[in-house]
Design a protein around this motif. Structure first.
Motif, PDB file in Angstrom:
ATOM      1  N   ARG A 104       0.841  -1.198   0.000  1.00 64.36           N
ATOM      2  CA  ARG A 104       0.000   0.000   0.000  1.00 64.36           C
ATOM      3  C   ARG A 104       0.877   1.249   0.000  1.00 64.36           C
ATOM      4  O   ARG A 104       1.790   1.378   0.807  1.00 64.36           O
ATOM      5  CB  ARG A 104      -0.919   0.023   1.226  1.00 64.36           C
ATOM      6  CG  ARG A 104      -1.925  -1.099   1.264  1.00 64.36           C
ATOM      7  CD  ARG A 104      -3.092  -0.770   2.188  1.00 64.36           C
ATOM      8  NE  ARG A 104      -2.648  -0.407   3.535  1.00 64.36           N
ATOM      9  CZ  ARG A 104      -3.455   0.133   4.464  1.00 64.36           C
ATOM     10  NH1 ARG A 104      -4.728   0.361   4.183  1.00 64.36           N
ATOM     11  NH2 ARG A 104      -2.984   0.421   5.658  1.00 64.36           N
ATOM     12  N   ALA A 105       0.582   2.162  -0.910  1.00 66.36           N
ATOM     13  CA  ALA A 105       1.271   3.451  -0.966  1.00 66.36           C
ATOM     14  C   ALA A 105       0.356   4.520  -0.395  1.00 66.36           C
ATOM     15  O   ALA A 105      -0.856   4.527  -0.660  1.00 66.36           O
ATOM     16  CB  ALA A 105       1.651   3.792  -2.400  1.00 66.36           C
ATOM     17  N   HIS A 106       0.924   5.417   0.397  1.00 68.39           N
ATOM     18  CA  HIS A 106       0.175   6.503   1.027  1.00 68.39           C
ATOM     19  C   HIS A 106       0.923   7.814   0.781  1.00 68.39           C
ATOM     20  O   HIS A 106       2.145   7.815   0.619  1.00 68.39           O
ATOM     21  CB  HIS A 106       0.052   6.285   2.539  1.00 68.39           C
ATOM     22  CG  HIS A 106      -0.368   4.903   2.928  1.00 68.39           C
ATOM     23  ND1 HIS A 106      -1.638   4.432   2.731  1.00 68.39           N
ATOM     24  CD2 HIS A 106       0.332   3.875   3.499  1.00 68.39           C
ATOM     25  CE1 HIS A 106      -1.718   3.179   3.171  1.00 68.39           C
ATOM     26  NE2 HIS A 106      -0.528   2.823   3.644  1.00 68.39           N
ATOM     27  N   LEU A 107       0.192   8.906   0.799  1.00 68.89           N
ATOM     28  CA  LEU A 107       0.812  10.225   0.698  1.00 68.89           C
ATOM     29  C   LEU A 107       0.804  10.879   2.070  1.00 68.89           C
ATOM     30  O   LEU A 107      -0.232  10.911   2.743  1.00 68.89           O
ATOM     31  CB  LEU A 107       0.045  11.109  -0.290  1.00 68.89           C
ATOM     32  CG  LEU A 107       0.696  12.469  -0.579  1.00 68.89           C
ATOM     33  CD1 LEU A 107       1.966  12.279  -1.395  1.00 68.89           C
ATOM     34  CD2 LEU A 107      -0.266  13.378  -1.332  1.00 68.89           C
ATOM     35  N   ALA A 108       1.952  11.396   2.489  1.00 65.35           N
ATOM     36  CA  ALA A 108       2.068  12.125   3.753  1.00 65.35           C
ATOM     37  C   ALA A 108       2.914  13.360   3.485  1.00 65.35           C
ATOM     38  O   ALA A 108       4.140  13.281   3.429  1.00 65.35           O
ATOM     39  CB  ALA A 108       2.703  11.248   4.830  1.00 65.35           C
ATOM     40  N   THR A 109       2.262  14.496   3.298  1.00 68.38           N
ATOM     41  CA  THR A 109       2.947  15.713   2.885  1.00 68.38           C
ATOM     42  C   THR A 109       2.571  16.884   3.766  1.00 68.38           C
ATOM     43  O   THR A 109       1.422  16.988   4.220  1.00 68.38           O
ATOM     44  CB  THR A 109       2.603  16.054   1.413  1.00 68.38           C
ATOM     45  OG1 THR A 109       3.182  17.319   1.072  1.00 68.38           O
ATOM     46  CG2 THR A 109       1.101  16.134   1.181  1.00 68.38           C
ATOM     47  N   ALA A 110       3.536  17.776   3.987  1.00 67.15           N
ATOM     48  CA  ALA A 110       3.255  19.007   4.724  1.00 67.15           C
ATOM     49  C   ALA A 110       2.615  20.060   3.829  1.00 67.15           C
ATOM     50  O   ALA A 110       2.305  21.154   4.310  1.00 67.15           O
ATOM     51  CB  ALA A 110       4.538  19.551   5.353  1.00 67.15           C
ATOM     52  N   LEU A 132      -4.452   9.649   1.515  1.00 70.73           N
ATOM     53  CA  LEU A 132      -3.892  10.956   1.151  1.00 70.73           C
ATOM     54  C   LEU A 132      -3.982  11.852   2.380  1.00 70.73           C
ATOM     55  O   LEU A 132      -5.071  12.230   2.805  1.00 70.73           O
ATOM     56  CB  LEU A 132      -4.661  11.572  -0.018  1.00 70.73           C
ATOM     57  CG  LEU A 132      -4.017  12.801  -0.683  1.00 70.73           C
ATOM     58  CD1 LEU A 132      -4.528  12.950  -2.117  1.00 70.73           C
ATOM     59  CD2 LEU A 132      -4.315  14.081   0.079  1.00 70.73           C
ATOM     60  N   ALA A 133      -2.841  12.148   2.966  1.00 68.72           N
ATOM     61  CA  ALA A 133      -2.775  12.960   4.181  1.00 68.72           C
ATOM     62  C   ALA A 133      -1.886  14.169   3.946  1.00 68.72           C
ATOM     63  O   ALA A 133      -0.735  14.028   3.522  1.00 68.72           O
ATOM     64  CB  ALA A 133      -2.231  12.139   5.350  1.00 68.72           C
ATOM     65  N   GLY A 134      -2.434  15.350   4.193  1.00 66.47           N
ATOM     66  CA  GLY A 134      -1.672  16.577   4.061  1.00 66.47           C
ATOM     67  C   GLY A 134      -1.898  17.495   5.230  1.00 66.47           C
ATOM     68  O   GLY A 134      -2.623  17.165   6.177  1.00 66.47           O
ATOM     69  N   ALA A 135      -1.281  18.660   5.165  1.00 68.52           N
ATOM     70  CA  ALA A 135      -1.460  19.664   6.210  1.00 68.52           C
ATOM     71  C   ALA A 135      -2.814  20.352   6.040  1.00 68.52           C
ATOM     72  O   ALA A 135      -3.433  20.287   4.977  1.00 68.52           O
ATOM     73  CB  ALA A 135      -0.335  20.689   6.138  1.00 68.52           C
ATOM     74  N   LEU A 154      -5.388   7.180   9.523  1.00 71.78           N
ATOM     75  CA  LEU A 154      -6.207   6.853   8.363  1.00 71.78           C
ATOM     76  C   LEU A 154      -5.862   5.474   7.798  1.00 71.78           C
ATOM     77  O   LEU A 154      -6.743   4.737   7.348  1.00 71.78           O
ATOM     78  CB  LEU A 154      -6.019   7.909   7.270  1.00 71.78           C
ATOM     79  CG  LEU A 154      -6.506   9.328   7.569  1.00 71.78           C
ATOM     80  CD1 LEU A 154      -6.128  10.266   6.418  1.00 71.78           C
ATOM     81  CD2 LEU A 154      -8.020   9.349   7.784  1.00 71.78           C
ATOM     82  N   ALA A 155      -4.574   5.142   7.821  1.00 67.15           N
ATOM     83  CA  ALA A 155      -4.136   3.873   7.233  1.00 67.15           C
ATOM     84  C   ALA A 155      -4.550   2.677   8.066  1.00 67.15           C
ATOM     85  O   ALA A 155      -4.735   1.576   7.527  1.00 67.15           O
ATOM     86  CB  ALA A 155      -2.620   3.888   7.037  1.00 67.15           C
ATOM     87  N   ALA A 156      -4.681   2.871   9.378  1.00 66.79           N
ATOM     88  CA  ALA A 156      -5.106   1.786  10.277  1.00 66.79           C
ATOM     89  C   ALA A 156      -4.296   0.512  10.008  1.00 66.79           C
ATOM     90  O   ALA A 156      -4.853  -0.529   9.642  1.00 66.79           O
ATOM     91  CB  ALA A 156      -6.605   1.534  10.132  1.00 66.79           C
ATOM     92  N   LEU A 157      -2.997   0.599  10.205  1.00 68.27           N
ATOM     93  CA  LEU A 157      -2.124  -0.526   9.889  1.00 68.27           C
ATOM     94  C   LEU A 157      -2.468  -1.735  10.748  1.00 68.27           C
ATOM     95  O   LEU A 157      -2.653  -1.626  11.957  1.00 68.27           O
ATOM     96  CB  LEU A 157      -0.660  -0.147  10.124  1.00 68.27           C
ATOM     97  CG  LEU A 157      -0.130   1.062   9.340  1.00 68.27           C
ATOM     98  CD1 LEU A 157       1.354   1.240   9.621  1.00 68.27           C
ATOM     99  CD2 LEU A 157      -0.382   0.914   7.847  1.00 68.27           C
TER     100      LEU A 157
END
Length: 218
Positions: A104-110, A132-135, A154-157
């Motif tokens: 699984r690929a996720h986005l974590a950006t400021a 998709l997680a951002g500021a 959000l990913a709930a690993l």
């Protein structure tokens, strides 16, 4: 195929896309509003960290000017700058390969989340991203540590997951370690090897192909 990581949290600027043109154009416009015209090559520190903190370097005792500069920047970025951008060669293929391998690929950006969503949609990357997680544009979630905590929620690993953060600046490494994640630093972005190793990066990849070899070993 057994992969070393089950979940990959990617930074955006300098990791998935070469966003320097739009960011630096917006920064120059905002600083010029106050009569400041530093050389473009001196502004690369704006790429990655929260922008308000970076503008504060020019207005250390004038927070209102820093906020005004941020507003000018955002207006330009919203209208033009976010798409003065390009996906690094090999990234789309890497994300497709990760998906095919069950990673699984996720986005974590400021970067503010609305801008990040527009960018990954425009460049066709959104289908590869589970999260998709951002500021927040105007809220407490603004640095990489906060964004990663949000992304992990959000990913709930599941138990036994093997996550990895991937980014190009020391903020990515420090944010990852703050939430208990290892971090791979990439050298094709905007950070140097010294910056990444100094921050304690667990892996350093000098190209997209080297990153692919780390994530999907033969």
């Amino acid at each position: 195929m057994t992969t070393p990581f089950t979940d990959c949290f990617f930074d955006l600027d300098g990791t998935l896309t070469d966003s320097a043109p739009g960011i630096l154009n917006g920064v120059q416009l905002a600083l010029a509003h106050f009569g400041l015209r530093p050389p473009r090559e001196n502004l690369t520190f704006f790429i990655g960290p929260p922008l308000l903190e970076s503008f504060a370097v020019y207005f250390p005792r004038e927070p209102e000017k820093a906020r005004t500069a941020l507003c000018i920047y955002r207006e330009y970025y919203r209208e033009r700058g976010m798409l003065e951008n390009s996906v690094y060669d090999g990234i789309s293929d890497l994300l497709a390969a990760l998906t095919a391998a069950g990673v699984r690929a996720h986005l974590a950006t400021a970067k503010p989340e609305p801008f990040a969503r527009t960018i990954v949609e425009h460049f066709g990357l959104l289908p590869y991203l589970a999260v998709l997680a951002g500021a927040e544009l105007d809220g407490p979630r603004h640095d990489k540590t906060d964004v990663l905590r949000y992304a992990l929620g959000l990913a709930a690993l599941p138990p036994g997951a093997r996550p990895l953060m991937i980014g190009d600046r020391h903020h990515d490494v420090e944010g990852a370690h703050a939430v208990g994640l290892p971090c791979a630093g990439v050298l094709y972005g905007y950070g140097s090897r010294e910056e990444l190793t100094g921050a304690g990066a667990d892996y350093v990849c000098d190209s997209v192909e080297a990153l692919r070899c780390l994530l999907l070993p033969a």
